[in-house]
Design a protein around this motif. Sequence first.
Motif, PDB file in Angstrom:
ATOM      1  N   ASP A  28       0.668  -1.398   0.254  1.00 34.36           N
ATOM      2  CA  ASP A  28       0.020   0.210   0.406  1.00 34.36           C
ATOM      3  C   ASP A  28       0.487   1.314  -0.263  1.00 34.36           C
ATOM      4  O   ASP A  28       0.755   2.069  -0.603  1.00 34.36           O
ATOM      5  CB  ASP A  28      -0.682   0.279   1.622  1.00 34.36           C
ATOM      6  CG  ASP A  28      -2.069  -0.834   0.733  1.00 34.36           C
ATOM      7  OD1 ASP A  28      -2.611  -1.478   0.082  1.00 34.36           O
ATOM      8  OD2 ASP A  28      -2.162  -1.012   2.131  1.00 34.36           O
ATOM      9  N   HIS A  31       2.443   1.934  -3.638  1.00 36.39           N
ATOM     10  CA  HIS A  31       1.170   2.175  -4.396  1.00 36.39           C
ATOM     11  C   HIS A  31       0.861   3.582  -4.511  1.00 36.39           C
ATOM     12  O   HIS A  31       0.665   4.581  -4.969  1.00 36.39           O
ATOM     13  CB  HIS A  31      -0.212   1.739  -3.629  1.00 36.39           C
ATOM     14  CG  HIS A  31      -1.506   1.678  -5.115  1.00 36.39           C
ATOM     15  ND1 HIS A  31      -2.361   2.511  -4.465  1.00 36.39           N
ATOM     16  CD2 HIS A  31      -1.470   0.689  -5.894  1.00 36.39           C
ATOM     17  CE1 HIS A  31      -3.311   2.336  -5.262  1.00 36.39           C
ATOM     18  NE2 HIS A  31      -3.091   1.639  -6.100  1.00 36.39           N
ATOM     19  N   ALA A  37      -0.056   4.261 -10.689  1.00 32.05           N
ATOM     20  CA  ALA A  37      -0.420   2.972 -10.289  1.00 32.05           C
ATOM     21  C   ALA A  37      -2.154   3.872 -10.052  1.00 32.05           C
ATOM     22  O   ALA A  37      -2.385   4.865 -10.037  1.00 32.05           O
ATOM     23  CB  ALA A  37      -0.710   3.305  -8.795  1.00 32.05           C
ATOM     24  N   GLN A  41      -3.896  -1.685  -8.704  1.00 32.83           N
ATOM     25  CA  GLN A  41      -2.764  -2.320  -8.095  1.00 32.83           C
ATOM     26  C   GLN A  41      -2.872  -1.922  -6.908  1.00 32.83           C
ATOM     27  O   GLN A  41      -1.489  -2.458  -6.584  1.00 32.83           O
ATOM     28  CB  GLN A  41      -1.300  -1.009  -9.081  1.00 32.83           C
ATOM     29  CG  GLN A  41      -1.665  -1.618 -10.184  1.00 32.83           C
ATOM     30  CD  GLN A  41      -2.229  -1.457 -11.754  1.00 32.83           C
ATOM     31  OE1 GLN A  41      -2.423  -0.275 -11.506  1.00 32.83           O
ATOM     32  NE2 GLN A  41      -3.607  -2.219 -12.252  1.00 32.83           N
ATOM     33  N   SER A  42      -3.963  -2.203  -6.710  1.00 35.62           N
ATOM     34  CA  SER A  42      -3.964  -1.818  -4.485  1.00 35.62           C
ATOM     35  C   SER A  42      -3.867  -3.015  -4.544  1.00 35.62           C
ATOM     36  O   SER A  42      -3.741  -3.995  -4.875  1.00 35.62           O
ATOM     37  CB  SER A  42      -5.326  -1.285  -4.724  1.00 35.62           C
ATOM     38  OG  SER A  42      -6.152  -2.346  -4.777  1.00 35.62           O
ATOM     39  N   LEU A 100       4.256  -1.272 -10.326  1.00 33.00           N
ATOM     40  CA  LEU A 100       4.517  -0.131  -9.127  1.00 33.00           C
ATOM     41  C   LEU A 100       6.226   0.159  -9.299  1.00 33.00           C
ATOM     42  O   LEU A 100       6.866  -0.862  -9.372  1.00 33.00           O
ATOM     43  CB  LEU A 100       3.962  -0.629  -7.662  1.00 33.00           C
ATOM     44  CG  LEU A 100       2.405  -1.109  -7.334  1.00 33.00           C
ATOM     45  CD1 LEU A 100       2.068  -1.359  -5.975  1.00 33.00           C
ATOM     46  CD2 LEU A 100       1.696  -0.026  -8.312  1.00 33.00           C
ATOM     47  N   SER A 267      -7.717   6.537  -7.722  1.00 32.31           N
ATOM     48  CA  SER A 267      -6.364   6.823  -6.640  1.00 32.31           C
ATOM     49  C   SER A 267      -5.538   8.152  -7.182  1.00 32.31           C
ATOM     50  O   SER A 267      -6.346   9.462  -7.251  1.00 32.31           O
ATOM     51  CB  SER A 267      -5.725   5.332  -7.872  1.00 32.31           C
ATOM     52  OG  SER A 267      -5.824   6.286  -9.224  1.00 32.31           O
TER      53      SER A 267
END
Length: 388
Positions: A28, A31, A37, A41-42, A100, A267
């Motif tokens: 996280d 991210h 991101a 992609q979390s 990432l 995001s």
Amino acid sequence: MTTDRRGRLSAALCRDLADFADLAAEWDALHRRCPTATPFQSHAWLHSWWLSYGAPGRLRVVLARRDGRLIGAAPLMLVHRPMPLLVPVGGAISDFFDVLVDDEDTAAAVGALEHGLHRAAAHTVVDLREVRPDASAHLLFEAWSGARSSRADSTCMELPAEPIDALIGRMSSSRAQRARAKLRRIDALGIECRPAPVHRVAGAIGTLLRLHELQWLGRGVNPEHLRPRFCAHLVRSARRMVRDGEASVREFLLDGEVVAADLSFRSAQLTGGYLYGADPRLRDRKVDVSSMLLREIAREAGGLDRGVLSLLRGSEPYKNHWAPDPVVNRRLLLARSTLEPLLRLRETQLAVRDRAAEAVGARFPAARNWRGLLGGLPDAGLAAVGRS
């Protein structure tokens, strides 16, 4: 792997689900440090997806570290059909893929990921779907030391991250007038928008999926949306993402009854509506559901700095009413130099699939989603505002 003045770089491969689960906090943090991101992609989304869809022994997550600090990650999995491939974790229900990389250590992160992925792809082609034009995965593609290929993927529609009044201002005067009239009607009916807190996410997702099934009754709902694994995935991921400010689940009430619900993600640079459900009776009340939803999503997106409001994959006609900008994702193929013949074979497979899909679409326009079903794993998107 290497050492420079900033410390030792290393690359490793995570193949164990428990180990991937333990990465949550540092994943996280990475991210948040990766400006490209997207919500897909979390860790919340990817880990939950694997619990619903992953196959034992197939997880392949490449991790790059500097002195133990996570600076890069590529969430991948191994599939065997139509040939051995490394493909993104998240599958067809994720609209975008990216790696990432730490914005403060980008070059080192990309280099370490390239090194780790080169080892992980000893016998396979890497097939990265739905890569946005500004994605960090393009840096990995440029750094790749073996065979590579790029081709167009899905088209997405994007708007500036602005309030609804500014978005209406992009329209022609006649369309703008109609849009304002639709929103006034929604307000006149007294439809109330109620965000769901974390403890109510499960119930709100259940309502959303019930309404989604109802709205598509008799019109070919995507069957994946009706499966328990999809519901379980949305509930798990949305709980964490709502808690962390990365998602919203909203219910829309008319006369005290929930008549629509939606799930949106956000995001650092992107906000997008993922899935919604609406009572068909709203059509009888002349409620324009897409306008109602977009107004709320635009309120969320308005706080982004130079961000976009994404209508996600697909170029459905209703989206064009808002004068969006079309953005074409890319499909990136990578392989070791010794495996270039396999990469060329994969290109041929994709070309054959595309020609078959075009032929089907020309003969049966209603079968546009067949394009994704002709490639082995489903490639077609399963969500976004207005998608079946």
